[in-house]
Design a protein around this motif. Sequence first.
Motif, mmCIF file in Angstrom:
data_model
loop_
_atom_site.group_PDB
_atom_site.id
_atom_site.type_symbol
_atom_site.label_atom_id
_atom_site.label_comp_id
_atom_site.label_asym_id
_atom_site.label_seq_id
_atom_site.Cartn_x
_atom_site.Cartn_y
_atom_site.Cartn_z
ATOM 1 N N PHE A 101 -34.871 2.217 -12.428
ATOM 2 C CA PHE A 101 -33.509 1.692 -12.472
ATOM 3 C C PHE A 101 -33.326 0.603 -11.412
ATOM 4 C CE2 PHE A 101 -29.049 2.269 -10.835
ATOM 5 C CZ PHE A 101 -28.415 1.629 -11.885
ATOM 6 N N GLU A 102 -33.798 0.873 -10.228
ATOM 7 C CA GLU A 102 -33.707 -0.098 -9.128
ATOM 8 C C GLU A 102 -34.456 -1.380 -9.467
ATOM 9 O OE1 GLU A 102 -36.029 -0.234 -5.008
ATOM 10 O OE2 GLU A 102 -34.523 1.373 -5.041
ATOM 11 N N ARG A 103 -35.646 -1.257 -9.981
ATOM 12 C CA ARG A 103 -36.468 -2.427 -10.310
ATOM 13 C C ARG A 103 -35.775 -3.301 -11.354
ATOM 14 N NH1 ARG A 103 -39.500 -3.063 -14.603
ATOM 15 N NH2 ARG A 103 -39.429 -0.819 -15.069
ATOM 16 N N ILE A 104 -35.248 -2.681 -12.398
ATOM 17 C CA ILE A 104 -34.596 -3.430 -13.474
ATOM 18 C C ILE A 104 -33.330 -4.126 -12.974
ATOM 19 C CG2 ILE A 104 -33.382 -3.216 -15.681
ATOM 20 C CD1 ILE A 104 -35.348 -0.892 -16.328
ATOM 21 N N MET A 105 -32.518 -3.406 -12.207
ATOM 22 C CA MET A 105 -31.276 -3.979 -11.702
ATOM 23 C C MET A 105 -31.550 -5.151 -10.764
ATOM 24 S SD MET A 105 -29.079 -2.290 -13.361
ATOM 25 C CE MET A 105 -27.666 -3.065 -12.624
ATOM 26 N N PHE A 106 -32.533 -4.985 -9.879
ATOM 27 C CA PHE A 106 -32.866 -6.049 -8.933
ATOM 28 C C PHE A 106 -33.337 -7.303 -9.667
ATOM 29 C CE2 PHE A 106 -33.885 -3.458 -4.831
ATOM 30 C CZ PHE A 106 -32.653 -2.845 -4.924
ATOM 31 N N LYS A 107 -34.236 -7.106 -10.619
ATOM 32 C CA LYS A 107 -34.887 -8.223 -11.303
ATOM 33 C C LYS A 107 -33.962 -8.900 -12.321
ATOM 34 C CE LYS A 107 -38.069 -7.066 -14.266
ATOM 35 N NZ LYS A 107 -37.622 -7.476 -15.619
ATOM 36 N N ASP A 108 -33.261 -8.112 -13.115
ATOM 37 C CA ASP A 108 -32.483 -8.662 -14.235
ATOM 38 C C ASP A 108 -31.073 -9.086 -13.863
ATOM 39 O OD1 ASP A 108 -34.677 -8.113 -15.736
ATOM 40 O OD2 ASP A 108 -33.784 -6.522 -16.940
ATOM 41 N N SER A 109 -30.512 -8.499 -12.828
ATOM 42 C CA SER A 109 -29.105 -8.749 -12.528
ATOM 43 C C SER A 109 -28.871 -9.275 -11.113
ATOM 44 C CB SER A 109 -28.297 -7.461 -12.741
ATOM 45 O OG SER A 109 -26.932 -7.675 -12.503
ATOM 46 N N LEU A 155 -21.022 -13.195 4.315
ATOM 47 C CA LEU A 155 -19.928 -12.219 4.250
ATOM 48 C C LEU A 155 -20.407 -10.916 3.605
ATOM 49 C CD1 LEU A 155 -16.227 -12.876 3.419
ATOM 50 C CD2 LEU A 155 -17.379 -10.897 2.472
ATOM 51 N N VAL A 156 -21.206 -11.026 2.542
ATOM 52 C CA VAL A 156 -21.719 -9.826 1.871
ATOM 53 C C VAL A 156 -22.621 -9.030 2.807
ATOM 54 C CG1 VAL A 156 -23.201 -8.991 0.008
ATOM 55 C CG2 VAL A 156 -21.553 -10.804 -0.451
ATOM 56 N N ARG A 157 -23.488 -9.724 3.533
ATOM 57 C CA ARG A 157 -24.368 -9.023 4.477
ATOM 58 C C ARG A 157 -23.549 -8.313 5.561
ATOM 59 N NH1 ARG A 157 -28.042 -13.666 3.738
ATOM 60 N NH2 ARG A 157 -26.877 -14.782 5.352
ATOM 61 N N CYS A 158 -22.526 -8.989 6.058
ATOM 62 C CA CYS A 158 -21.668 -8.398 7.090
ATOM 63 C C CYS A 158 -20.896 -7.202 6.546
ATOM 64 C CB CYS A 158 -20.708 -9.439 7.654
ATOM 65 S SG CYS A 158 -21.521 -10.743 8.609
ATOM 66 N N LEU A 159 -20.458 -7.305 5.300
ATOM 67 C CA LEU A 159 -19.739 -6.186 4.670
ATOM 68 C C LEU A 159 -20.598 -4.923 4.680
ATOM 69 C CD1 LEU A 159 -17.754 -6.335 1.330
ATOM 70 C CD2 LEU A 159 -19.274 -4.443 1.819
ATOM 71 N N TYR A 160 -21.867 -5.064 4.328
ATOM 72 C CA TYR A 160 -22.741 -3.902 4.244
ATOM 73 C C TYR A 160 -23.153 -3.372 5.617
ATOM 74 C CZ TYR A 160 -23.256 -3.826 -0.814
ATOM 75 O OH TYR A 160 -23.016 -3.692 -2.170
ATOM 76 N N LEU A 184 -26.720 0.434 -5.834
ATOM 77 C CA LEU A 184 -27.930 0.060 -5.085
ATOM 78 C C LEU A 184 -27.931 -1.396 -4.631
ATOM 79 C CD1 LEU A 184 -30.684 1.869 -7.236
ATOM 80 C CD2 LEU A 184 -29.498 2.721 -5.210
ATOM 81 N N PHE A 185 -26.781 -2.066 -4.698
ATOM 82 C CA PHE A 185 -26.741 -3.455 -4.262
ATOM 83 C C PHE A 185 -26.951 -3.560 -2.747
ATOM 84 C CE2 PHE A 185 -24.521 -7.679 -3.680
ATOM 85 C CZ PHE A 185 -25.408 -8.406 -4.465
ATOM 86 N N ASP A 186 -26.526 -2.521 -2.022
ATOM 87 C CA ASP A 186 -26.751 -2.508 -0.577
ATOM 88 C C ASP A 186 -28.242 -2.502 -0.261
ATOM 89 O OD1 ASP A 186 -26.967 0.016 -1.702
ATOM 90 O OD2 ASP A 186 -26.234 1.059 0.086
ATOM 91 N N LYS A 187 -29.019 -1.784 -1.060
ATOM 92 C CA LYS A 187 -30.468 -1.756 -0.855
ATOM 93 C C LYS A 187 -31.096 -3.102 -1.194
ATOM 94 C CE LYS A 187 -34.573 1.038 -1.754
ATOM 95 N NZ LYS A 187 -35.134 2.212 -2.441
ATOM 96 N N PHE A 188 -30.578 -3.750 -2.251
ATOM 97 C CA PHE A 188 -31.061 -5.089 -2.610
ATOM 98 C C PHE A 188 -30.837 -6.048 -1.455
ATOM 99 C CE2 PHE A 188 -30.171 -9.380 -4.074
ATOM 100 C CZ PHE A 188 -31.303 -9.665 -4.832
ATOM 101 N N ILE A 189 -29.643 -5.993 -0.844
ATOM 102 C CA ILE A 189 -29.327 -6.874 0.279
ATOM 103 C C ILE A 189 -30.243 -6.583 1.460
ATOM 104 C CG2 ILE A 189 -27.535 -7.549 1.928
ATOM 105 C CD1 ILE A 189 -27.095 -8.509 -0.955
ATOM 106 N N GLU A 190 -30.485 -5.306 1.693
ATOM 107 C CA GLU A 190 -31.367 -4.902 2.810
ATOM 108 C C GLU A 190 -32.776 -5.459 2.664
ATOM 109 O OE1 GLU A 190 -33.309 -0.758 4.522
ATOM 110 O OE2 GLU A 190 -31.468 -0.651 3.338
ATOM 111 N N ILE A 191 -33.271 -5.472 1.417
ATOM 112 C CA ILE A 191 -34.659 -5.926 1.180
ATOM 113 C C ILE A 191 -34.730 -7.429 0.929
ATOM 114 C CG2 ILE A 191 -36.657 -5.688 -0.347
ATOM 115 C CD1 ILE A 191 -35.657 -2.850 -0.987
#
Length: 361
Positions: free
Chosen positions: A276-284, A299-304, A351-358
């Motif tokens: 699920f994480e792989r698909i969301m990261f890659k496709d969206s 701003l998004v990075r600061c929010l998280y 999982l968008f927070d994890k996407f931002i982290e990576i």
Amino acid sequence: MAKKTDPFTRTPGIAGKAYIDNGIADEIITNFCSEDSAKYVYKITGLRGSGKSVEYSRVIRTLNEKKDWLVYPLSSSGDVVKTLISKLGMEKFIDSRKKEFAVSSNGSIDGTIFLASGSQSVNISKSYTDNDLFYSDEATLTQMIKTANKKKYKVLVGIDDISKTPETIKLLSIIGSMFLEGLQIYLLVTGLSENIEDFSNEKNLSFFKRADSKEIKTLNKFDITYMYEKLLEVDAAEARKIEALSKGYAYAYQVLGSLYFGKKENESLEDIIPDFERIMFKDSYDLIWKSLTNGEKELVRCLYKTSDGKAEDIKKLMTNPNSYPVFRNRLINKHLIDGDTRGYLKIQLPLFDKFIEIWGE
């Protein structure tokens, strides 16, 4: 025993059995079909993957089945005016006979006229010499729409994922002039807010700027839970767990449903999360992230980095706190950030927070 078919899909514009009705398509269809409604244009906006194309497709397909409608979906990347003329020209009621003559720059006409009798069809072609604009695209298209209306047809033009090009500007301008003539032509477009706003400063397109805009928001949690329970044949508690992971994001809802449907019997919800994480990261998320400016990304990075998205805490982390209102408004406009709770911001993407982290640096 026949193998069951996955009821979920990742194909844009298709929802299938997993479709959750948010009422947007029905509202548009009702207004377009009502003799009392003066709504001729709708814009469907929302975050990438929110389900804009699904609602668009539902309107297109529903009206296409009605005998008094002519429906023409167009590609935003093509020559939309010429394509629309071509599609209308294929209709039987349009006089498609062509007359062969040459038109010179001084208006003189050369050629031969043939007379024929009988029931055989007559094919005549048209050619131009010096003046290729003797019949403009606007004149041709307007006459075709008038002919369609005389035959009691309403005409719907649709553009999914619209973007500003010379061709789309030309088409919208022509349609705007048709409204002033009282023609029954309707327009439905989808697009990211920033792409639709690109048209705002164009002359003669005030009708488009003022037209009704329907925003696709998160799906209802009760509807998602019910659909998971029904289509995945799980109990309410398990369906609720899957729904919570989707956070109401339409694309996540479909991806999670499909992955859960295809998992092995000995696998759990946790086992499908890596896919699920792989698909969301890659496709969206990769596409969403690339569409942001550097200031919006900050701003998004600061929010998280905050614990709860409190505005004051976000500002303290920003390089230039005074820029906060500008980037906040832009991100709300892009449907990425929810600012409904005063003094707080949140992002409803699983999982968008994890996407931002990576990937967010």
